[in-house]
Scaffold this motif. Structure first.
Motif, short mmCIF file in Angstrom:
data_model
loop_
_atom_site.label_atom_id
_atom_site.label_comp_id
_atom_site.label_asym_id
_atom_site.label_seq_id
_atom_site.Cartn_x
_atom_site.Cartn_y
_atom_site.Cartn_z
N ALA A 46 -46.72 -10.14 -27.87
CA ALA A 46 -47.07 -9.88 -29.26
C ALA A 46 -47.35 -11.19 -30.00
O ALA A 46 -48.33 -11.30 -30.72
CB ALA A 46 -45.95 -9.11 -29.95
N ALA A 47 -46.48 -12.17 -29.81
CA ALA A 47 -46.64 -13.44 -30.52
C ALA A 47 -45.87 -14.53 -29.79
O ALA A 47 -44.85 -14.25 -29.15
CB ALA A 47 -46.14 -13.34 -31.96
N THR A 48 -46.37 -15.74 -29.90
CA THR A 48 -45.72 -16.89 -29.27
C THR A 48 -45.75 -18.06 -30.23
O THR A 48 -46.72 -18.24 -30.97
CB THR A 48 -46.47 -17.30 -27.98
N THR A 76 -45.91 -12.08 -38.24
CA THR A 76 -45.78 -13.52 -38.38
C THR A 76 -44.56 -13.99 -37.61
O THR A 76 -43.45 -13.48 -37.82
CB THR A 76 -45.63 -13.92 -39.86
N ILE A 77 -44.77 -14.95 -36.73
CA ILE A 77 -43.67 -15.53 -35.97
C ILE A 77 -43.31 -16.87 -36.58
O ILE A 77 -44.18 -17.64 -37.02
CB ILE A 77 -44.05 -15.67 -34.47
N SER A 78 -42.02 -17.15 -36.65
CA SER A 78 -41.56 -18.41 -37.22
C SER A 78 -40.31 -18.86 -36.49
O SER A 78 -39.63 -18.05 -35.86
CB SER A 78 -41.28 -18.25 -38.72
N ARG A 79 -40.01 -20.15 -36.60
CA ARG A 79 -38.79 -20.64 -35.97
C ARG A 79 -38.02 -21.53 -36.91
O ARG A 79 -38.57 -22.17 -37.78
CB ARG A 79 -39.10 -21.37 -34.63
N ASP A 80 -36.70 -21.53 -36.69
CA ASP A 80 -35.80 -22.40 -37.43
C ASP A 80 -35.14 -23.28 -36.38
O ASP A 80 -34.27 -22.82 -35.63
CB ASP A 80 -34.77 -21.57 -38.20
N ALA A 115 -33.09 -25.83 -36.59
CA ALA A 115 -31.66 -26.11 -36.77
C ALA A 115 -30.80 -24.93 -36.34
O ALA A 115 -29.75 -25.10 -35.71
CB ALA A 115 -31.38 -26.46 -38.22
N LYS A 116 -31.24 -23.74 -36.65
CA LYS A 116 -30.46 -22.55 -36.31
C LYS A 116 -30.77 -22.04 -34.91
O LYS A 116 -30.08 -21.15 -34.42
CB LYS A 116 -30.73 -21.44 -37.33
N LYS A 117 -31.85 -22.56 -34.29
CA LYS A 117 -32.28 -22.10 -32.97
C LYS A 117 -32.60 -20.60 -33.00
O LYS A 117 -32.15 -19.84 -32.13
CB LYS A 117 -31.25 -22.41 -31.90
N THR A 118 -33.34 -20.22 -33.99
CA THR A 118 -33.75 -18.83 -34.09
C THR A 118 -35.27 -18.72 -34.20
O THR A 118 -35.93 -19.65 -34.70
CB THR A 118 -33.11 -18.14 -35.30
N VAL A 119 -35.78 -17.62 -33.73
CA VAL A 119 -37.20 -17.31 -33.87
C VAL A 119 -37.30 -15.90 -34.43
O VAL A 119 -36.74 -14.97 -33.84
CB VAL A 119 -37.94 -17.41 -32.53
N ASP A 120 -37.96 -15.74 -35.54
CA ASP A 120 -38.10 -14.46 -36.19
C ASP A 120 -39.51 -13.91 -36.02
O ASP A 120 -40.48 -14.68 -35.91
CB ASP A 120 -37.80 -14.58 -37.68
N LEU A 121 -39.60 -12.61 -36.03
CA LEU A 121 -40.88 -11.93 -36.02
C LEU A 121 -40.90 -10.99 -37.22
O LEU A 121 -40.22 -9.96 -37.21
CB LEU A 121 -41.10 -11.15 -34.72
N GLN A 122 -41.65 -11.37 -38.22
CA GLN A 122 -41.80 -10.53 -39.40
C GLN A 122 -42.97 -9.59 -39.17
O GLN A 122 -44.08 -10.05 -38.90
CB GLN A 122 -42.04 -11.39 -40.64
N MET A 123 -42.70 -8.31 -39.28
CA MET A 123 -43.72 -7.31 -39.00
C MET A 123 -44.01 -6.51 -40.25
O MET A 123 -43.09 -5.94 -40.85
CB MET A 123 -43.25 -6.39 -37.88
N TYR A 124 -45.26 -6.48 -40.63
CA TYR A 124 -45.72 -5.72 -41.80
C TYR A 124 -46.68 -4.63 -41.35
O TYR A 124 -47.21 -4.67 -40.25
CB TYR A 124 -46.45 -6.64 -42.78
N SER A 125 -46.92 -3.70 -42.26
CA SER A 125 -47.93 -2.65 -42.02
C SER A 125 -47.77 -2.03 -40.64
O SER A 125 -48.73 -1.89 -39.88
CB SER A 125 -49.34 -3.23 -42.18
N LEU A 126 -46.54 -1.68 -40.33
CA LEU A 126 -46.26 -1.15 -39.00
C LEU A 126 -46.96 0.18 -38.76
O LEU A 126 -47.13 0.99 -39.68
CB LEU A 126 -44.76 -1.02 -38.81
N ARG A 127 -47.33 0.37 -37.51
CA ARG A 127 -48.05 1.57 -37.09
C ARG A 127 -47.26 2.27 -36.00
O ARG A 127 -46.47 1.62 -35.29
CB ARG A 127 -49.41 1.16 -36.53
N PRO A 128 -47.47 3.55 -35.82
CA PRO A 128 -46.75 4.23 -34.73
C PRO A 128 -46.97 3.57 -33.37
O PRO A 128 -46.06 3.56 -32.54
CB PRO A 128 -47.36 5.64 -34.77
N GLU A 129 -48.12 3.00 -33.16
CA GLU A 129 -48.40 2.34 -31.88
C GLU A 129 -47.64 1.02 -31.70
O GLU A 129 -47.68 0.43 -30.61
CB GLU A 129 -49.90 2.10 -31.68
#
Length: 118
Positions: A47-49, A68-72, A74-88
């Protein structure tokens, strides 16, 4: 490297969710972190890298402009923000780490289920 994915759930079409992937252990050789997904009866797909040091991100065509994929670092985290989600978009979402010198993602989290209702 150990990965813990969280944030999945049930959402209506058009809604949003934010997934988070927390990394622990030997993360100093991380080259990139990816979010993958596997829908029922389908093969797993990327989906995203995001590349860890540069922050450069790439997306599957199906999610461009919605995820949108993002990383922190310092916290060693990677988030995936998902908008306008679809059933697929319904799938189990996994985060994975690719380390320096490796051509494939070798460390995987346990997956978190995202269900988008129509």
């Amino acid at each position: 490297v150990q990965l813990q994915a969280s944030g999945g759930g049930l959402v209506q079409a058009g809604g949003s969710l934010r997934l988070s992937c927390a990394a622990s252990g030997r993360t100093d050789r991380t080259l990139a972190v990816g979010w993958f997904r596997q829908a029922p009866g389908k093969e797993r797909e990327s989906a995203a890298t995001i590349f860890w040091n540069s922050g450069y991100a790439s997306y599957a065509d199906s999610v461009v402009g919605r995820f949108t994929i993002s990383r922190d670092i310092a916290k060693k985290t990677v988030d995936l923000q998902m908008y306008s989600l679809r059933p697929e978009d319904t799938a189990v979402y996994y985060c994975a780490v690719r380390t320096l010198g490796r051509s494939r993602f070798e460390y995987w989290g346990q997956g978190t289920l995202v269900t988008v209702s129509s």
